[in-house]
Design a protein around this motif. Sequence first.
Motif, PDB file in Angstrom:
ATOM      1  N   TRP A 136       0.822  -1.205   0.000  1.00 58.34           N
ATOM      2  CA  TRP A 136       0.000   0.000   0.000  1.00 58.34           C
ATOM      3  C   TRP A 136       0.858   1.259   0.000  1.00 58.34           C
ATOM      4  O   TRP A 136       1.924   1.297   0.613  1.00 58.34           O
ATOM      5  CB  TRP A 136      -0.903   0.030   1.227  1.00 58.34           C
ATOM      6  CG  TRP A 136      -1.892  -1.086   1.303  1.00 58.34           C
ATOM      7  CD1 TRP A 136      -1.791  -2.219   2.057  1.00 58.34           C
ATOM      8  CD2 TRP A 136      -3.129  -1.184   0.594  1.00 58.34           C
ATOM      9  NE1 TRP A 136      -2.895  -3.014   1.869  1.00 58.34           N
ATOM     10  CE2 TRP A 136      -3.736  -2.405   0.977  1.00 58.34           C
ATOM     11  CE3 TRP A 136      -3.789  -0.361  -0.313  1.00 58.34           C
ATOM     12  CZ2 TRP A 136      -4.968  -2.824   0.478  1.00 58.34           C
ATOM     13  CZ3 TRP A 136      -5.018  -0.773  -0.815  1.00 58.34           C
ATOM     14  CH2 TRP A 136      -5.592  -1.987  -0.421  1.00 58.34           C
ATOM     15  N   GLU A 137       0.359   2.287  -0.662  1.00 63.99           N
ATOM     16  CA  GLU A 137       0.991   3.596  -0.635  1.00 63.99           C
ATOM     17  C   GLU A 137      -0.099   4.658  -0.676  1.00 63.99           C
ATOM     18  O   GLU A 137      -1.204   4.407  -1.171  1.00 63.99           O
ATOM     19  CB  GLU A 137       1.948   3.775  -1.817  1.00 63.99           C
ATOM     20  CG  GLU A 137       1.302   3.645  -3.177  1.00 63.99           C
ATOM     21  CD  GLU A 137       2.308   3.737  -4.314  1.00 63.99           C
ATOM     22  OE1 GLU A 137       3.505   3.562  -4.038  1.00 63.99           O
ATOM     23  OE2 GLU A 137       1.888   3.987  -5.457  1.00 63.99           O
ATOM     24  N   PRO A 138       0.172   5.859  -0.149  1.00 58.03           N
ATOM     25  CA  PRO A 138      -0.847   6.917  -0.186  1.00 58.03           C
ATOM     26  C   PRO A 138      -1.224   7.271  -1.618  1.00 58.03           C
ATOM     27  O   PRO A 138      -0.368   7.332  -2.503  1.00 58.03           O
ATOM     28  CB  PRO A 138      -0.155   8.090   0.517  1.00 58.03           C
ATOM     29  CG  PRO A 138       0.896   7.462   1.365  1.00 58.03           C
ATOM     30  CD  PRO A 138       1.377   6.266   0.594  1.00 58.03           C
ATOM     31  N   TYR A 139      -2.513   7.502  -1.833  1.00 54.56           N
ATOM     32  CA  TYR A 139      -2.995   7.928  -3.143  1.00 54.56           C
ATOM     33  C   TYR A 139      -3.128   9.440  -3.138  1.00 54.56           C
ATOM     34  O   TYR A 139      -3.798  10.009  -2.270  1.00 54.56           O
ATOM     35  CB  TYR A 139      -4.344   7.286  -3.456  1.00 54.56           C
ATOM     36  CG  TYR A 139      -4.963   7.805  -4.737  1.00 54.56           C
ATOM     37  CD1 TYR A 139      -4.479   7.397  -5.974  1.00 54.56           C
ATOM     38  CD2 TYR A 139      -6.016   8.723  -4.710  1.00 54.56           C
ATOM     39  CE1 TYR A 139      -5.028   7.876  -7.152  1.00 54.56           C
ATOM     40  CE2 TYR A 139      -6.572   9.204  -5.882  1.00 54.56           C
ATOM     41  CZ  TYR A 139      -6.076   8.782  -7.098  1.00 54.56           C
ATOM     42  OH  TYR A 139      -6.616   9.268  -8.264  1.00 54.56           O
ATOM     43  N   ALA A 140      -2.493  10.092  -4.103  1.00 51.00           N
ATOM     44  CA  ALA A 140      -2.512  11.554  -4.156  1.00 51.00           C
ATOM     45  C   ALA A 140      -2.913  12.058  -5.536  1.00 51.00           C
ATOM     46  O   ALA A 140      -2.562  13.171  -5.922  1.00 51.00           O
ATOM     47  CB  ALA A 140      -1.139  12.105  -3.770  1.00 51.00           C
ATOM     48  N   GLY A 141      -3.655  11.259  -6.275  1.00 52.86           N
ATOM     49  CA  GLY A 141      -4.053  11.649  -7.624  1.00 52.86           C
ATOM     50  C   GLY A 141      -5.361  12.417  -7.645  1.00 52.86           C
ATOM     51  O   GLY A 141      -5.816  12.964  -6.629  1.00 52.86           O
ATOM     52  N   ASP A 142      -5.974  12.479  -8.826  1.00 50.83           N
ATOM     53  CA  ASP A 142      -7.260  13.152  -8.985  1.00 50.83           C
ATOM     54  C   ASP A 142      -8.328  12.463  -8.132  1.00 50.83           C
ATOM     55  O   ASP A 142      -8.172  11.300  -7.742  1.00 50.83           O
ATOM     56  CB  ASP A 142      -7.690  13.117 -10.455  1.00 50.83           C
ATOM     57  CG  ASP A 142      -6.895  14.081 -11.319  1.00 50.83           C
ATOM     58  OD1 ASP A 142      -6.537  15.161 -10.817  1.00 50.83           O
ATOM     59  OD2 ASP A 142      -6.629  13.747 -12.489  1.00 50.83           O
ATOM     60  N   PRO A 143      -9.430  13.165  -7.846  1.00 51.32           N
ATOM     61  CA  PRO A 143     -10.517  12.528  -7.090  1.00 51.32           C
ATOM     62  C   PRO A 143     -10.972  11.237  -7.769  1.00 51.32           C
ATOM     63  O   PRO A 143     -10.997  11.135  -9.002  1.00 51.32           O
ATOM     64  CB  PRO A 143     -11.625  13.583  -7.118  1.00 51.32           C
ATOM     65  CG  PRO A 143     -10.920  14.878  -7.326  1.00 51.32           C
ATOM     66  CD  PRO A 143      -9.739  14.568  -8.190  1.00 51.32           C
ATOM     67  N   LEU A 144     -11.322  10.258  -6.962  1.00 53.79           N
ATOM     68  CA  LEU A 144     -11.870   9.013  -7.487  1.00 53.79           C
ATOM     69  C   LEU A 144     -13.362   9.200  -7.721  1.00 53.79           C
ATOM     70  O   LEU A 144     -14.118   9.482  -6.783  1.00 53.79           O
ATOM     71  CB  LEU A 144     -11.635   7.869  -6.502  1.00 53.79           C
ATOM     72  CG  LEU A 144     -10.187   7.443  -6.280  1.00 53.79           C
ATOM     73  CD1 LEU A 144     -10.109   6.372  -5.202  1.00 53.79           C
ATOM     74  CD2 LEU A 144      -9.567   6.933  -7.572  1.00 53.79           C
ATOM     75  N   ALA A 145     -13.778   9.070  -8.966  1.00 53.09           N
ATOM     76  CA  ALA A 145     -15.187   9.182  -9.343  1.00 53.09           C
ATOM     77  C   ALA A 145     -15.679   7.787  -9.698  1.00 53.09           C
ATOM     78  O   ALA A 145     -15.263   7.207 -10.705  1.00 53.09           O
ATOM     79  CB  ALA A 145     -15.357  10.126 -10.528  1.00 53.09           C
ATOM     80  N   LEU A 146     -16.552   7.237  -8.877  1.00 50.23           N
ATOM     81  CA  LEU A 146     -16.996   5.848  -8.989  1.00 50.23           C
ATOM     82  C   LEU A 146     -18.473   5.830  -9.360  1.00 50.23           C
ATOM     83  O   LEU A 146     -19.334   6.187  -8.554  1.00 50.23           O
ATOM     84  CB  LEU A 146     -16.749   5.128  -7.665  1.00 50.23           C
ATOM     85  CG  LEU A 146     -15.278   5.200  -7.211  1.00 50.23           C
ATOM     86  CD1 LEU A 146     -15.176   5.194  -5.703  1.00 50.23           C
ATOM     87  CD2 LEU A 146     -14.484   4.061  -7.814  1.00 50.23           C
ATOM     88  N   VAL A 147     -18.760   5.427 -10.594  1.00 46.64           N
ATOM     89  CA  VAL A 147     -20.118   5.467 -11.127  1.00 46.64           C
ATOM     90  C   VAL A 147     -20.683   4.055 -11.163  1.00 46.64           C
ATOM     91  O   VAL A 147     -20.075   3.145 -11.739  1.00 46.64           O
ATOM     92  CB  VAL A 147     -20.138   6.070 -12.546  1.00 46.64           C
ATOM     93  CG1 VAL A 147     -21.576   6.180 -13.049  1.00 46.64           C
ATOM     94  CG2 VAL A 147     -19.457   7.434 -12.568  1.00 46.64           C
ATOM     95  N   CYS A 148     -21.843   3.861 -10.549  1.00 51.50           N
ATOM     96  CA  CYS A 148     -22.464   2.540 -10.534  1.00 51.50           C
ATOM     97  C   CYS A 148     -23.008   2.211 -11.924  1.00 51.50           C
ATOM     98  O   CYS A 148     -23.791   2.984 -12.493  1.00 51.50           O
ATOM     99  CB  CYS A 148     -23.584   2.502  -9.500  1.00 51.50           C
ATOM    100  SG  CYS A 148     -24.246   0.849  -9.219  1.00 51.50           S
TER     101      CYS A 148
END
Length: 342
Positions: A136-148
């Motif tokens: 595991w490592e910290p995630y520092a990217g763009d917002p996670l957009a999760l569409v059902c």
Amino acid sequence: MSTCATASEAQDEPLAGTAASARTWLLIEQPGPWGAKALTQSRLDPGLGRALEAAAGAHGGRVALIRRPGRHADCSPTARHRVFLARTVPGDSWVRTAVLSGSDSLEALRDIDFAAVDAPEASGKDTAAALRGAPWEPYAGDPLALVCTNGKRDRCCALRGRPLAAELAASGGANVWEITHIGGHRFAPTLLVLPHGYAYGRLGAAVVKGVLDAVRDGRVTLDGCRGRSAWDRPGQAAELAVRERTGEARADALSVTAVETAAPADTTALTHTAALAADGADGARWRVTVAHTDGRRWRVRLAETADGPPLPASCGAAPVRSVRFDVEECVQEAAVAGAARG
């Protein structure tokens, strides 16, 4: 064509307080087709899916599969899997990520200490100690957009979710994934945004882009907002009520510190689910305390009542009573002496 989403829209069913409750989300990349119960009906090992769902669920978490937008042929097993683990509690919101190679490597996810992730102070473990097994490592990217988009679970998610996911992915500016299930098919297209864990419904791509722009600045927008998944549903509705009345947009500025049922008296301090079992949805009342990082506090009184004719929770399901949270009172209390300023 009448669907659960069109029926909900026609009745103007309120969105506030309808997000799934989860303080922790484990997201596993699993391309290819998904069944209605994707954790056991996909190319993911069903035994692993059941084990992770049980382990996370015992400590306020949820597990879902994700895949990139696009066509999803029944292809060969995936050589590598991107995984995310997110905590959505204000003041302690974070996302970790890892890449696991080969289906056998997913077994490392069994080593996650969900109890420690959910209650680090009580466990005495820091995040690194709780996240064993995977790199595991910290995630520092763009917002996670999760569409059902799981049409096998509900057709509205596919009909409305997949076009939204494709448009968001094509426009850039977010890390867009399709997700198996976040609850609330009838509010499709539905969206979960991390790291803060706010869920949205009935939004087009243009409005969602504004939501994602706000997330980059650590803010939350109220258009189409269903609530923050860290809270129980009365807490979600109360937090949104305070935001609407105060204009507070900083995502981590508000916390729900207490949720109690106001009727009947012998169910005080029960969870939302237990109180509904005791009292029934129609007529339940809630006292919710919402606290600001600057010391301000609000007492919010909600009435949870049946609203209009029965609606199907998903396509093909039997209609059930739709409930809503009406704000009866939202009163600011005296500031807490010595509270931290934020």
